[in-house]
Scaffold this motif. Sequence first.
Motif, PDB file in Angstrom:
ATOM      1  N   THR A  83       0.989  -1.110  -0.026  1.00 55.56           N
ATOM      2  CA  THR A  83      -0.001  -0.171  -0.429  1.00 55.56           C
ATOM      3  C   THR A  83       0.494   1.438   0.252  1.00 55.56           C
ATOM      4  O   THR A  83       0.576   2.351  -0.327  1.00 55.56           O
ATOM      5  CB  THR A  83      -1.326   0.015   1.254  1.00 55.56           C
ATOM      6  OG1 THR A  83      -1.728  -1.143   1.343  1.00 55.56           O
ATOM      7  CG2 THR A  83      -1.541   1.311   0.642  1.00 55.56           C
ATOM      8  N   LEU A  84       1.953   1.209   0.893  1.00 57.70           N
ATOM      9  CA  LEU A  84       2.983   2.559   0.592  1.00 57.70           C
ATOM     10  C   LEU A  84       4.105   2.307  -0.786  1.00 57.70           C
ATOM     11  O   LEU A  84       3.940   3.112  -1.237  1.00 57.70           O
ATOM     12  CB  LEU A  84       3.935   2.192   1.996  1.00 57.70           C
ATOM     13  CG  LEU A  84       5.024   3.261   2.065  1.00 57.70           C
ATOM     14  CD1 LEU A  84       4.442   4.596   1.962  1.00 57.70           C
ATOM     15  CD2 LEU A  84       5.980   3.087   3.054  1.00 57.70           C
ATOM     16  N   MET A 126       0.145  10.013   1.554  1.00 60.43           N
ATOM     17  CA  MET A 126       0.014   8.492   2.158  1.00 60.43           C
ATOM     18  C   MET A 126       1.137   7.727   3.026  1.00 60.43           C
ATOM     19  O   MET A 126       0.995   7.299   3.508  1.00 60.43           O
ATOM     20  CB  MET A 126       0.658   8.365   0.145  1.00 60.43           C
ATOM     21  CG  MET A 126      -0.569   8.260  -0.210  1.00 60.43           C
ATOM     22  SD  MET A 126      -0.150   7.099  -1.753  1.00 60.43           S
ATOM     23  CE  MET A 126      -1.267   5.761  -0.782  1.00 60.43           C
ATOM     24  N   ALA A 130      -0.110   5.113   5.899  1.00 58.58           N
ATOM     25  CA  ALA A 130       0.373   3.779   5.421  1.00 58.58           C
ATOM     26  C   ALA A 130      -0.225   3.532   6.990  1.00 58.58           C
ATOM     27  O   ALA A 130       0.927   3.813   7.856  1.00 58.58           O
ATOM     28  CB  ALA A 130       1.838   3.808   4.896  1.00 58.58           C
ATOM     29  N   ASP A 278      -7.553   6.828   9.062  1.00 62.87           N
ATOM     30  CA  ASP A 278      -5.565   6.943   7.834  1.00 62.87           C
ATOM     31  C   ASP A 278      -6.203   6.123   6.770  1.00 62.87           C
ATOM     32  O   ASP A 278      -5.595   5.978   5.937  1.00 62.87           O
ATOM     33  CB  ASP A 278      -4.913   5.702   8.935  1.00 62.87           C
ATOM     34  CG  ASP A 278      -3.916   6.188   9.889  1.00 62.87           C
ATOM     35  OD1 ASP A 278      -3.780   7.016  10.145  1.00 62.87           O
ATOM     36  OD2 ASP A 278      -3.873   4.957  11.053  1.00 62.87           O
ATOM     37  N   THR A 282      -5.004   7.861   3.324  1.00 64.61           N
ATOM     38  CA  THR A 282      -4.459   7.465   2.036  1.00 64.61           C
ATOM     39  C   THR A 282      -4.755   7.496   0.745  1.00 64.61           C
ATOM     40  O   THR A 282      -4.463   7.565  -0.035  1.00 64.61           O
ATOM     41  CB  THR A 282      -4.419   5.454   2.561  1.00 64.61           C
ATOM     42  OG1 THR A 282      -3.740   5.725   3.908  1.00 64.61           O
ATOM     43  CG2 THR A 282      -4.009   4.911   1.124  1.00 64.61           C
TER      44      THR A 282
END
Length: 359
Positions: A83-84, A126, A130, A278, A282
């Motif tokens: 995701t990061l 992000m 994350a 969060d 994101t």
Amino acid sequence: MSQTRGKYDFCIGLVLAMSSSIFIGGSFILKKKGLLRLARKGSMRAGQGGHAYLKEWLWWAGLLSMGAGEVANFAAYAFAPATLVTPLGALSVLVSAILSSFFLNEKLNLHGKIGCLLSILGSTVMVIHAPQEEEVETLNEMSHKLGDPGFVVFATLVIIVSLILIFVVGPRHGQTNILVYITICSVIGALSVSCVKGLGITIKELFAGKPVLKHPLSWILLLSLIVCVSTQINYLNRALDIFNTSIVTPIYYVIFTTSVLTCSAILFKEWQHMAADDIIGTFSGFLTIIVGIFLLHAFKDVNFTLANLPVSLRKDDRAANGTLLSTYENHDEESSPCLGEIQSTESLSARRNGSVSAF
């Protein structure tokens, strides 16, 4: 101890992901400088079938830089969540655009600068929001994740959709619809990122002295990665050959990153342990990066800077005033015949009255 280790791995993955973007973004500049140097020497250009770039050290430096960036990106998946790592790949486009303005004399207009700023802001958001801890740390845990019914259904759908696009939709609409080949690259890319994640964990365990090479999953992941990457390269090259790069790049980034985020949410369930703020952060960061990439690519050929902004505003004012004046002029022109008709009517009445008085 586990929480401290998770933050340590997160920082390593973040540094590797950012380093990857710097190396890959810089590789384009080095290769371009090498090709321009060959063009000045009069050598046959690569676009004409020449291979003189193989003797140019700048081109090799760019190739090595790209290789280092890919290795760093590969390693980042072993430490940080997908995701990061995946969205941060947009920074390579940002690095390439900034370095081009300094070393290749390619001007970065106002839209491009705003796009760069938005990409940086989106990436920062992000990183802040994350997931900090990694769910999967061993190959056995990865094996259990891959056997999860949710991921099996997702992978099956991806394969079915890809086969339909490759053998049914592609031959008919691939040459005219930009989404066909890009969608193939993107959905297959979600599976390739999962394979990279698993191989990264395998390499970590290999350095730790564990007998992971005897695990059949290691070789299955390697073979799957080769098939997925080969398919991606094939259809991405087709898209780039047919359509404009400035259109392909942002669309591919958006669909590919969305596919990876979806796959990561299903496979690693990173979103279950994230707070609502969060998750919103994101998605907000991701959308900000999308807008930045769009501004950077869509308006790159528009010559628009802060210096000519007042000129544009003055032109708009003059255009507005000109429209207003022309409206008044037309109104006067339209009213003048009416005035003439009134004057001619009055003179005719005077003559008539004069004639009557004469009698």
